[in-house]
Enzyme design. Structure first.
Site, mmCIF file in Angstrom:
data_model
loop_
_atom_site.group_PDB
_atom_site.id
_atom_site.type_symbol
_atom_site.label_atom_id
_atom_site.label_comp_id
_atom_site.label_asym_id
_atom_site.label_seq_id
_atom_site.Cartn_x
_atom_site.Cartn_y
_atom_site.Cartn_z
ATOM 1 N N ARG A 131 -40.559 12.607 -12.368
ATOM 2 C CA ARG A 131 -40.457 12.739 -11.117
ATOM 3 C C ARG A 131 -40.365 14.150 -10.504
ATOM 4 O O ARG A 131 -40.825 14.472 -9.430
ATOM 5 C CB ARG A 131 -39.353 11.856 -10.393
ATOM 6 C CG ARG A 131 -39.850 10.458 -10.571
ATOM 7 C CD ARG A 131 -38.628 9.510 -9.954
ATOM 8 N NE ARG A 131 -39.369 8.075 -9.549
ATOM 9 C CZ ARG A 131 -38.690 6.997 -9.618
ATOM 10 N NH1 ARG A 131 -37.353 7.143 -9.769
ATOM 11 N NH2 ARG A 131 -39.292 5.808 -9.455
ATOM 12 N N LYS B 191 -37.962 -8.670 -14.254
ATOM 13 C CA LYS B 191 -37.670 -9.870 -13.374
ATOM 14 C C LYS B 191 -38.865 -10.235 -12.475
ATOM 15 O O LYS B 191 -39.188 -9.721 -11.641
ATOM 16 C CB LYS B 191 -36.516 -9.233 -12.185
ATOM 17 C CG LYS B 191 -35.098 -9.004 -12.799
ATOM 18 C CD LYS B 191 -34.065 -8.816 -11.901
ATOM 19 C CE LYS B 191 -33.603 -9.921 -11.055
ATOM 20 N NZ LYS B 191 -32.806 -9.527 -10.131
ATOM 21 N N GLY C 144 -41.256 2.819 -12.030
ATOM 22 C CA GLY C 144 -40.576 4.066 -12.691
ATOM 23 C C GLY C 144 -40.779 3.808 -14.290
ATOM 24 O O GLY C 144 -41.119 4.732 -14.970
ATOM 25 N N GLY D 46 -41.010 0.019 -6.442
ATOM 26 C CA GLY D 46 -40.771 -0.664 -5.304
ATOM 27 C C GLY D 46 -41.488 -0.425 -4.151
ATOM 28 O O GLY D 46 -42.263 -1.349 -3.549
#
Ligand code: ADP
Ligand code: MG
Length: 397
Positions: free
Chosen positions: A39, A204, A354, A378
């Protein structure tokens, strides 16, 4: 939406620029060193272009999830050190976010200099739901600069002071990273070349149901791996042993499977182990026969083949979420196999997330083989869901 290149061509020499960057890198828990600087490197083009144009750059970023107060564990100090190595110039770190030290250091900047503010989440107001609280912090941010550049794509889905409110207080433009992300995501959402295949993994399922729902009508195939595949497998009536399972999402998964027909493709085999450990005994089992005492920690070789065939035919691919626990050597093969198949796609291949981006680098794959590696997990998922992202909306007016 205006871009940083418009700003540079207008002339930005001697002007103070508040640059919101995404420097939220993973740190080693014990040593505090940066384990993947992707990043930071992704933020260099905008930063360097501003420096070359003579701007005085005040960089703001967050790291991890401190609880709205200074916490040395989440200090941006290691990031300032890495940034200064990469830019080959000293990058001082302010002792505070937007207090006296930040102001003094911002005032002292010369043309082409860079200052990094301390972790914006050390101020509770950064993430506050209260507009006035965020506004007060945004006023202090705005006082540090003459113009706002947002290059933090990974944070554009957040209505935070350094992402949203400060942009309302200063002339604002998009950085190169944000502009590039938008260009690619637009290609995915408006008339993608077909077959369009999406690969989803990660841990998830509840995080990703909304994007599955939004993508289903648009994709030709949706390949599901990672920890989230077990909730789908359970919805098909399979026993999943001690694998990750979100029991409250089984019904939703069943409904999605019924609506999708053959468009959702699930694993046929998994790599299972007795424990979440690098030296656990592992075996490959068909999904119809996962023993009660084993947990699936990667997709199996036959699944990699099937996913590979689907990806081999695709002209547009979006991949989010590792296929297994790639952090542990015995459970890397699924992610590696899918990553290689995505890299080989003849068309547009986009990696988002990520952990997925980190997996590509950690497994030693060639980053240049992908059309685009998104730094914002996200944010890219919310964009694909068709939601309005506050950090982007504010740049357009
Ligand atoms: P991204 O950051 O790319 O969006 P996620 O954060 O959704 O990805 O998920 C990444 C995590 O999912 C990784 O830490 C990985 O270990 C975990 N994971 C993948 N497969 C499994 C599995 N079968 N069981 C448990 N965790 C898994
Ligand atoms: Mg993640």
């Amino acid at each position: 939406m205006r871009s940083v290149d418009d700003l540079i061509s207008e002339g930005v020499s001697g002007r103070r620029v508040f640059l919101r960057a995404d420097l939220n890198v993973p740190l080693d828990k014990l040593s505090g060193t940066i384990t993947d600087d992707g990043r930071i490197r992704a933020s260099l083009p905008t930063l360097q272009a501003l420096r070359d144009a003579g701007a005085r750059v005040v960089v703001a970023a967050h790291l991890g999830r401190p609880k709205g107060a200074p916490d040395p564990q989440f200090s941006l100090a290691p990031v300032a050190a890495r940034l200064s190595e990469l830019l080959m110039t000293p990058v001082p770190l302010a002792a505070d976010v937007a207090g006296d030290d930040a102001r003094a250091k911002a005032d002292a900047l010369g043309d082409g200099d860079v200052l990094l503010l301390e972790n914006v989440r050390f101020e509770a107001a950064e993430t506050s739901k209260d507009d006035a609280e965020r506004g007060e912090l945004a006023d202090r941010f705005a006082a540090l600069a003459d113009v706002y550049v947002d290059d933090a794509f990974g944070a554009v889905h957040r209505k935070h002071a350094s992402v949203f409110d400060v942009a309302q207080r200063l002339p604002h433009v998009a950085g190169r990273l944000v502009a590039r992300e938008l260009e690619v995501l637009t290609r995915l959402t408006s008339d993608p070349e077909r077959p369009y295949v999406v690969v989803l993994g990660g841990s998830k399922v509840s995080d990703k149901l909304a994007v599955i729902e939004a993508l289903l009508p648009k994709v030709d195939r949706l390949l599901v791996g990672g920890g989230m595949c077990f909730t789908f497998l359970a919805a098909q009536g399979h026993g999943v042993g001690s694998s990750l399972l979100e029991a409250d999402q089984v019904d939703t998964c069943r409904r999605l499977l019924a609506a999708a027909g053959d468009r959702i493709v699930l694993p046929v085999d998994v790599v299972a182990a007795t424990a979440f450990s690098a030296d656990a005994e592992v075996s490959v089992v068909p999904v119809t026969e996962i023993p009660d005492d084993l947990m699936g920690l990667d997709v199996g070789p036959r699944t990699v083949e099937i996913f590979g065939t689907e990806l081999g035919a695709a002209r547009t691919v979006f991949w989010n979420g590792p296929m297994g626990v790639f952090e542990l050597a015995p459970f890397q093969a699924g992610t590696r196999g899918v990553a290689q198949a995505v890299a080989a796609v003849d068309g547009l291949s986009v990696v988002g997330g990520g952990d997925s981006a980190a997996a590509v680098r950690q497994l030693g794959l060639d980053e240049d083989a992908y059309g685009h590696i998104s730094t914002g997990g996200g944010a890219s998922l919310e964009y694909l869901e068709g939601r309005e992202l506050p950090g982007l909306a504010v740049l357009t007016d």
